[in-house]
Design an enzyme around this catalytic site. Structure first.
Site, PDB file in Angstrom:
ATOM      1  CG  ASP A   1      -2.007   1.196   1.165  1.00  0.00           C
ATOM      2  OD1 ASP A   1      -2.155   1.837   0.281  1.00  0.00           O
ATOM      3  OD2 ASP A   1      -2.921   0.728   1.849  1.00  0.00           O
ATOM      4  CG  ASP A   2       0.171   4.965  -0.133  1.00  0.00           C
ATOM      5  OD1 ASP A   2      -0.836   4.683  -0.967  1.00  0.00           O
ATOM      6  OD2 ASP A   2      -0.142   5.987   0.710  1.00  0.00           O
TER       7      ASP A   2
ATOM      8  CE  LYS B   1      -6.311   1.346   2.797  1.00  0.00           C
ATOM      9  NZ  LYS B   1      -5.252   2.279   2.624  1.00  0.00           N
TER      10      LYS B   1
ATOM     11  CG  HIS C   1      -9.746   1.475   1.020  1.00  0.00           C
ATOM     12  ND1 HIS C   1      -8.881   2.602   0.613  1.00  0.00           N
ATOM     13  CD2 HIS C   1     -10.868   2.731   1.616  1.00  0.00           C
ATOM     14  CE1 HIS C   1      -8.996   4.119   0.985  1.00  0.00           C
ATOM     15  NE2 HIS C   1     -10.230   3.775   1.526  1.00  0.00           N
TER      16      HIS C   1
ATOM     17  CG  HIS D   1      -1.773   4.029   3.563  1.00  0.00           C
ATOM     18  ND1 HIS D   1      -2.194   4.986   4.562  1.00  0.00           N
ATOM     19  CD2 HIS D   1      -2.319   4.610   2.364  1.00  0.00           C
ATOM     20  CE1 HIS D   1      -3.284   5.831   3.908  1.00  0.00           C
ATOM     21  NE2 HIS D   1      -3.037   5.364   2.584  1.00  0.00           N
TER      22      HIS D   1
ATOM     23  CG  ASP E   1      -2.226   0.798  -3.062  1.00  0.00           C
ATOM     24  OD1 ASP E   1      -0.996   1.189  -3.117  1.00  0.00           O
ATOM     25  OD2 ASP E   1      -3.022   1.063  -2.174  1.00  0.00           O
ATOM     26  CG  ASN E   2      -1.179   4.361  -4.628  1.00  0.00           C
ATOM     27  OD1 ASN E   2      -2.318   3.899  -4.130  1.00  0.00           O
ATOM     28  ND2 ASN E   2      -0.135   4.640  -3.764  1.00  0.00           N
TER      29      ASN E   2
END
Length: 551
Positions: free
Chosen positions: A53-54, A150, A152, A239, A345-346
């Site tokens: 995540d991130d 997570k 979301h 994150h 994810d990004n």
């Protein structure tokens, strides 16, 4: 407990059986296809999809990082890396594409899941019934399905994991790292449990380790039932607000006192050496808002070093947790026939701007409010420009590692594939290896056709063909890639055209030199946006790209 499942067919035999099954199942009901597939459940691979995540493109060792990630590096050495794989620039949209094989708006997740536009075409904050998840498809095909991490994707809007095909689920609410975080909670199979309950985990656990503990519990259940398993493991790390054990933060404290440019240059050099980028590639320049390290005070340098130390510790511990998962697979005899995929994810997150954020709590602790900011996010996304939110390469490029000892030809282990791929490709890839059918109807609802293409041929060293362009839209940032040509634009800004075959880092805008190509790609994008339910966006989201307080 039953004995660990051992593969009895090669992957080539299995995929051949899958294709024959798919061709022979035309017009059959999902129930009948399930019956046919369930006859040989033990021959099919287990599947684990791991999502960071991130995490930036260059944050793990096998993609250039100085942060030790020996377990992920070992997966890469024993499998494949994909250097031009893409996500959807943001948390919820990427998760929607990963699980459904659709573009985000098609699945109903055109923005984060807290943004609900009832009159929109694709921004509902939930997974719509026109989509089907990997858990639903693989569960129908006889897999044990589970997730820990997570979600979301509409937990509060009617589409929690237990309603979208996951037979077992452990879903923390928000960013969970420690048991004593304020207002923490977890849903266990849909049942809310306080974060500090011993039912969640005993002792003073760390979040990445906790998620793997639940992963192994669910995997053991599948083994006991004699079923292949699909497990989805979306980590919270790294994150914000960043948290990590103090001993791991101490491991990295002081390592970043030279600033962001030296490690960025070193990562880029390693990427060239590894073959992640071409030797002729140029490093993208930092944005104009980035700080000059040499002009910062000693106090500011110390603070920035601390921010990055916490981040590095979170990456390090994520890798250690993955190592524990791998050990468990080996101990239970499931390692050889388990396909593991690892993505993010990004791109790295600049949301707190050039200053970053420290907060009032002890950095990295349960009261921590650490955000690394634009300068360190530039390092994380080496060699690219821009960040999470944006459809420039820095916002959408993700590492992909594929590891499957029983299914990937050993001759290609350790190699890198450079064909473009996207999260929408996971659905066709995983349904193929699992001998599962992607339905045209599910629970009485018509299902949109999956958008991606399988990358299974890469497991045998064969070329990958991409019959259609790839598309992105998030918060008015948009892009289309067709072959090596990419048209990209930030919200209400002019379009830019790049040839990624010679300029992956997007340093030379060719829009004026090739107006016909730019217009062609723009038409492709407009046609896709109309059919994929993309909603107009009317508000600029800076994503951390702004002037900081230190000038």
């Amino acid at each position: 407990m039953t004995q660990p499942i051992e593969p009895t067919l090669t992957r080539r035999t299995l995929v051949g059986s899958s294709l024959a099954l798919a061709s022979g199942a035309a017009g059959l009901s999902v129930a009948r296809a399930t019956s046919a597939q369930a006859e040989e459940p033990q021959t099919r691979p287990n599947i684990i999809v791991i999502l960071a995540d991130d995490m930036g493109f260059s944050d793990i060792g096998c993609f250039g990082s100085e942060i030790p990630t020996p377990n992920l590096d070992a997966l890469a050495a024993g499998g494949l890396r994909f250097s031009q794989f893409y996500n959807c620039a943001r948390c919820s949209p990427s998760r929607a594409s990963l699980l459904t094989g659709l573009y985000p708006h098609q699945a109903g997740m055109g923005a984060l899941d807290n943004i609900v536009k009832p009159d929109s075409r694709g921004t509902f904050g939930r997974l719509l019934d026109r989509s089907v998840t990997l858990a639903e498809v693989l569960g129908t095909a006889g897999y044990h399905t589970s997730m820990s991490g997570k979600w979301h994707l509409g937990l509060g809007h009617g589409t929690p994991p237990w309603a979208r095909g996951f037979q077992r689920s452990f879903a923390p609410v928000g960013g969970t790292y420690f048991r004593d975080q304020e207002k923490g909670a977890v849903h266990i199979d849909g049942r809310p449990v306080p974060l500090d309950s011993d039912e969640v985990g005993t002792g003073y656990w760390y979040g990445s380790d906790l998620l793997v503990d639940w992963s192994t519990t669910f995997i053991d259940e599948a083994v006991q039932q004699g079923k292949p398993f699909f497990h989805y493991l979306p980590f919270v790390a790294p994150h914000f607000p960043l948290m990590a054990p103090p001993e791991d933060i101490a491991r990295f404290k002081g390592r970043y006192l030279d600033g962001w440019e030296p490690p960025r240059n070193a990562r880029f050099a390693r990427q060239r050496e590894l073959g992640i980028v071409a030797p002729t590639e140029e490093l993208s320049p930092a944005l104009r808002f980035a700080y000059d390290w040499d002009r910062l005070t000693a106090e500011h340098r110390e603070r920035f070093d601390t921010l990055m130390a916490v981040y590095a510790a979170a990456i390090f511990r994520l890798d250690q947790a993955i190592g524990n998962l791998i050990k468990h697979l080996k101990d239970t005899g499931t390692y050889e026939n388990t396909l593991i995929l690892f993505v993010s994810d990004n791109g790295g997150n600049a949301e707190s701007g050039p200053d970053g954020r420290t907060g009032t709590g002890t950095p990295g602790s349960a009261t921590s409010d650490v955000w690394v900011g634009l300068n360190w996010a530039t390092l994380q996304n080496t060699p690219f420009s821009y960040f999470k939110h944006y459809t420039s390469e820095g916002g959408i490029a993700t590492p992909l590692i594929a590891h499957w000892p029983g299914g990937i030809d050993p001759a290609v282990n350790g190699t890198i594939r450079h064909e473009p791929g996207h999260l929408i490709d996971l659905m066709p890839t995983l349904t193929e290896v699992a001998a599962a059918d992607y339905p045209s109807e599910f629970n009485g609802n018509p299902i949109l056709p999956a958008e991606g293409r399988s990358f299974v041929p890469a497991f045998d060293g064969k070329p990958l063909q991409r019959p259609a362009p790839l598309f992105w839209e998030h918060e008015g940032n948009r892009a289309v890639r067709d072959g090596n040509w990419k048209l990209v634009a930030r919200f209400q800004e002019p379009r830019e055209l790049y040839h990624l075959g010679t300029d992956r880092t997007e340093t030379t805008n060719l829009a004026e030199a090739h107006p016909d190509k730019a217009a062609e790609l723009a038409r492709q994008y407009d046609g896709w946006a109309e059919r994929a339910f993309v909603d107009p966006w009317d508000k600029k989201i800076h994503g951390g790209v702004f002037q900081g307080s230190l000038g």
